[in-house]
Enzyme design. Structure first.
Site, short mmCIF file in Angstrom:
data_model
loop_
_atom_site.label_atom_id
_atom_site.label_comp_id
_atom_site.label_asym_id
_atom_site.label_seq_id
_atom_site.Cartn_x
_atom_site.Cartn_y
_atom_site.Cartn_z
N THR A 55 0.78 -1.23 0.00
CA THR A 55 0.00 0.00 0.00
C THR A 55 0.82 1.30 0.00
O THR A 55 1.89 1.34 0.58
CB THR A 55 -0.79 -0.01 1.33
OG1 THR A 55 -1.35 -1.29 1.52
CG2 THR A 55 -1.84 1.04 1.39
N GLY A 98 -7.96 -6.66 1.76
CA GLY A 98 -7.12 -6.47 2.94
C GLY A 98 -7.61 -5.34 3.82
O GLY A 98 -8.80 -5.01 3.87
N ASP A 99 -6.68 -4.73 4.51
CA ASP A 99 -6.99 -3.70 5.50
C ASP A 99 -7.37 -2.34 4.92
O ASP A 99 -8.06 -1.56 5.56
CB ASP A 99 -5.76 -3.49 6.39
CG ASP A 99 -4.55 -3.08 5.56
OD1 ASP A 99 -4.10 -3.90 4.74
OD2 ASP A 99 -4.07 -1.94 5.70
N GLY A 115 1.11 -2.97 5.16
CA GLY A 115 1.68 -4.28 5.47
C GLY A 115 0.69 -5.39 5.18
O GLY A 115 -0.25 -5.20 4.40
N GLY A 155 -2.32 -7.24 5.16
CA GLY A 155 -3.66 -6.80 5.54
C GLY A 155 -4.31 -7.64 6.61
O GLY A 155 -4.93 -7.12 7.55
#
Ligand code: GLY
Length: 282
Positions: A165, A195-196, A216, A218
């Protein structure tokens, strides 16, 4: 207040420091907007747009490609006023962070897949090929190595072909905070994996006391609701640098994770490994 305004930008957990000119150029754009009286939301959005247009980073142009050659991207923005907008699994969009920002004009927070793509087209975001010679070559090479058994096989190899990201946090001259991020996600991964990044409180969080962007793996970030966990430390009075270090300290060093933070007391950067980044404040 020890800081009038400021911005921090990262190029993803795992991005080498030698790529710091990317975040530096993006932070300068954000800083320029803040210096001219612009708001934190514009600063982080435009900083992330710049990162999405740099194909050395895994977001927008340069997003990691799936086996079929397409990129599936996620992005989010949040302000200390509680505005949130996010998209997940969008394809053929030049700047997913701008679509995430458009979601602020709806009653919703997160749009996904076809719905998010249709929404983007309705707002005038045209079809765009996110691949570049660099990302197509990376996919070709990766697939060749995979077929020859030179790479670990699924699922041991999941998340092994990418850096992460991109993201930005900012505080403007009126004391407003914002955070934004954007990603091409991980690869290899199952279709539909998210993911996050578009999950508020995981990849980004902003509140009255500051803003946080995480990067990083997720799945690891989601488990710890990382951005909100770090924000709560700032809300409790911790300096952003200490809060970022505390967040990263929740992980084993083998887990690729990074955090950027901002509050009126300054900026914070921490990561378990390399992470290209840049900060600028006044
Ligand atoms: N942090 C990006 C992702 O896991 O998708």
């Amino acid at each position: 207040m020890s800081m009038k305004f400021g911005v921090a930008v990262h190029g993803g957990a795992g991005s080498p420091a030698s790529l710091s000119d990317g975040p530096a150029g993006a932070a300068e754009i954000g800083f320029g907007l803040l210096s001219g009286g612009g708001c934190a939301l514009d600063a982080v959005t435009q900083a992330v747009v710049r990162m999405e247009e740099d194909d050395r980073f895994n977001a927008g142009t340069g997003s990691v490609l799936r086996f079929d050659g397409t990129a599936y991207m996620d992005a989010a923005v949040m302000t200390s006023g509680g505005e949130c907008g996010a998209v997940a699994c969008v394809t053929s969009i030049r700047n997913p962070v701008l679509v995430a920002r458009e979601v602020l004009s709806t009653p919703h927070i997160l749009l996904v897949g076809d719905g998010a793509n249709d929404f983007a087209r309705s707002k005038g975001f045209g079809e765009y090929d996110n691949s570049t010679e660099r990302t197509r070559e990376r996919l070709r090479r990766g697939m060749e190595e995979y077929r020859k058994g030179q790479r670990p096989q699924w699922p041991r190899n999941w998340n092994s072909w990418t850096i992460d990201t991109v993201g930005a946090v900012a505080m403007d001259g009126d004391g407003n905070f914002a955070a934004a991020n954007s990603t091409g996600g991980t690869f290899p991964a199952l279709k539909g994996r998210v993911g996050d990044v578009p999950l508020i409180g995981c990849g980004v969080f902003a509140g009255k006391k500051g803003a946080v962007a995480a990067t990083g793996v997720g799945e690891e970030i989601i488990r710890k609701v990382l951005a909100k966990t770090v924000y709560d430390c700032i809300d409790g009075g911790m300096h952003p640098q200490q809060a970022a270090e505390k967040g990263v300290g929740l992980y084993d060093r083998s887990v690729s994770v990074g955090i950027i933070t901002i509050s009126e007391n300054g900026l914070g950067i921490a990561s378990t490994g390399e992470m290209a980044h840049y900060t600028k404040s006044e």
